[in-house]
Design a protein around this motif. Structure first.
Motif, mmCIF file in Angstrom:
data_model
loop_
_atom_site.group_PDB
_atom_site.id
_atom_site.type_symbol
_atom_site.label_atom_id
_atom_site.label_comp_id
_atom_site.label_asym_id
_atom_site.label_seq_id
_atom_site.Cartn_x
_atom_site.Cartn_y
_atom_site.Cartn_z
ATOM 1 N N ALA A 55 0.817 -1.224 0.000
ATOM 2 C CA ALA A 55 0.000 0.000 0.000
ATOM 3 C C ALA A 55 0.849 1.273 0.000
ATOM 4 O O ALA A 55 0.451 2.294 -0.557
ATOM 5 N N PHE A 56 2.028 1.167 0.627
ATOM 6 C CA PHE A 56 2.914 2.341 0.752
ATOM 7 C C PHE A 56 4.343 1.945 0.376
ATOM 8 O O PHE A 56 5.178 1.712 1.252
ATOM 9 N N GLN A 73 4.394 9.459 4.301
ATOM 10 C CA GLN A 73 3.350 9.135 3.316
ATOM 11 C C GLN A 73 1.933 9.327 3.866
ATOM 12 O O GLN A 73 1.000 9.535 3.096
ATOM 13 N N VAL A 74 1.773 9.237 5.180
ATOM 14 C CA VAL A 74 0.402 9.338 5.723
ATOM 15 C C VAL A 74 0.151 10.630 6.497
ATOM 16 O O VAL A 74 -0.999 11.014 6.696
ATOM 17 N N PHE A 75 1.222 11.306 6.921
ATOM 18 C CA PHE A 75 1.045 12.520 7.718
ATOM 19 C C PHE A 75 0.363 13.585 6.860
ATOM 20 O O PHE A 75 0.741 13.821 5.740
ATOM 21 N N ALA A 76 -0.679 14.190 7.385
ATOM 22 C CA ALA A 76 -1.419 15.249 6.683
ATOM 23 C C ALA A 76 -2.169 14.738 5.445
ATOM 24 O O ALA A 76 -2.647 15.525 4.637
ATOM 25 N N ASP A 77 -2.255 13.417 5.271
ATOM 26 C CA ASP A 77 -3.051 12.863 4.156
ATOM 27 C C ASP A 77 -4.100 11.928 4.767
ATOM 28 O O ASP A 77 -3.822 10.771 5.075
ATOM 29 N N LYS A 78 -5.296 12.472 4.945
ATOM 30 C CA LYS A 78 -6.337 11.716 5.662
ATOM 31 C C LYS A 78 -6.700 10.408 4.967
ATOM 32 O O LYS A 78 -6.940 9.397 5.615
ATOM 33 N N ALA A 79 -6.737 10.430 3.628
ATOM 34 C CA ALA A 79 -7.105 9.218 2.880
ATOM 35 C C ALA A 79 -6.043 8.129 3.066
ATOM 36 O O ALA A 79 -6.362 6.954 3.257
ATOM 37 N N ALA A 80 -4.781 8.533 3.037
ATOM 38 C CA ALA A 80 -3.682 7.571 3.219
ATOM 39 C C ALA A 80 -3.713 7.006 4.635
ATOM 40 O O ALA A 80 -3.531 5.804 4.838
ATOM 41 N N LEU A 81 -3.964 7.870 5.604
ATOM 42 C CA LEU A 81 -4.032 7.421 7.003
ATOM 43 C C LEU A 81 -5.187 6.427 7.180
ATOM 44 O O LEU A 81 -5.041 5.411 7.852
ATOM 45 N N ALA A 82 -6.308 6.714 6.540
ATOM 46 C CA ALA A 82 -7.471 5.814 6.620
ATOM 47 C C ALA A 82 -7.133 4.456 6.004
ATOM 48 O O ALA A 82 -7.538 3.408 6.517
ATOM 49 N N LEU A 84 -4.142 3.090 5.895
ATOM 50 C CA LEU A 84 -3.249 2.422 6.845
ATOM 51 C C LEU A 84 -4.055 1.842 8.016
ATOM 52 O O LEU A 84 -3.843 0.694 8.417
ATOM 53 N N GLU A 85 -4.980 2.632 8.533
ATOM 54 C CA GLU A 85 -5.797 2.168 9.664
ATOM 55 C C GLU A 85 -6.661 0.973 9.268
ATOM 56 O O GLU A 85 -6.913 0.088 10.088
ATOM 57 N N ALA A 86 -7.091 0.944 8.012
ATOM 58 C CA ALA A 86 -7.912 -0.177 7.534
ATOM 59 C C ALA A 86 -7.115 -1.480 7.493
ATOM 60 O O ALA A 86 -7.682 -2.570 7.550
ATOM 61 N N LEU A 87 -5.789 -1.367 7.413
ATOM 62 C CA LEU A 87 -4.926 -2.561 7.484
ATOM 63 C C LEU A 87 -4.704 -2.964 8.941
ATOM 64 O O LEU A 87 -4.731 -4.141 9.289
ATOM 65 N N ILE A 88 -4.472 -1.960 9.784
ATOM 66 C CA ILE A 88 -4.071 -2.223 11.171
ATOM 67 C C ILE A 88 -5.227 -2.643 12.077
ATOM 68 O O ILE A 88 -5.124 -3.627 12.811
#
Length: 199
Positions: A55-56, A73-82, A84-88
């Protein structure tokens, strides 16, 4: 089906939550540490490494997740953070279910979850214990950590439910602004209280 009483343990950064979790553990109460599980799954040979790399790209290496690279890659990018969270989150959920199954015959267990209120986890526990200390103690502890700055501290605080709100929503509050002995006595008294049959 009988199951243990589930204690949700939470508290803002620098409030002494890890210390209190260790006190529960020392008293024989099994503790599920969500952060430690995530670190394990993102460490060397961790089961989430392949999915995170897919994913990253470039965010992992032989030692597991490269925190700086993934953070970038995920800081300040809400879609990317979401993403990542969907994996974790599902992976942590599986570990938690496994932990509950292994401790099904225990009278109580602790779920140590830093963002209990922020992520809605308080709805899945039987009682909420908030670890709290005076703001000046919190600031002193956090700023003593390696690499911590005032800016980083303020940013972390901005993402967390304020301590006063957490205390107001808690079923029990453990005060770590005192000596370790006093905090330990408070934890022991709480375990004793929670072990009593309801009513």
């Amino acid at each position: 089906m009988k199951r243990p009483l589930i204690i949700g343990l939470t508290g803002s950064i620098g409030m002494g939550k890890s210390t209190v979790a260790a006190m529960f553990e020392a008293a024989g109460v099994p503790v599920f540490d969500a952060d430690a599980e995530v670190r394990g799954m993102q460490g060397p040979e961790g089961e989430l490494i392949d999915a995170i790399e897919a994913a990253f790209p470039g965010s992992t290496g032989p030692d597991g997740v490269k925190r700086e690279a993934l953070g970038a890659q995920v800081f300040a990018d809400k879609a990317a953070l979401a993403r990542l969270e969907a994996l974790i989150h599902p992976a942590v959920g599986q570990k938690r279910a496994q932990f509950l199954a292994e401790n099904a015959d225990r009278p109580m267990v602790v779920f140590d979850i830093p963002l209990l209120f922020e992520k809605g986890g308080h709805e899945a526990v039987d009682t909420v214990v908030v670890v709290s200390a005076p703001a000046e103690d919190q600031r002193r502890r956090v700023l003593a950590r390696p690499g911590m700055t005032e800016q980083k501290f303020e940013h972390i605080l901005s993402l967390q439910v304020p301590d006063a709100d957490k205390r107001a929503r808690a079923d029990h509050v453990i005060d770590t602004g005192r000596t370790l002995e006093e905090t330990g006595a408070e934890v022991a008294a709480l375990i004793d209280l929670l072990a009593r049959p309801a009513g």
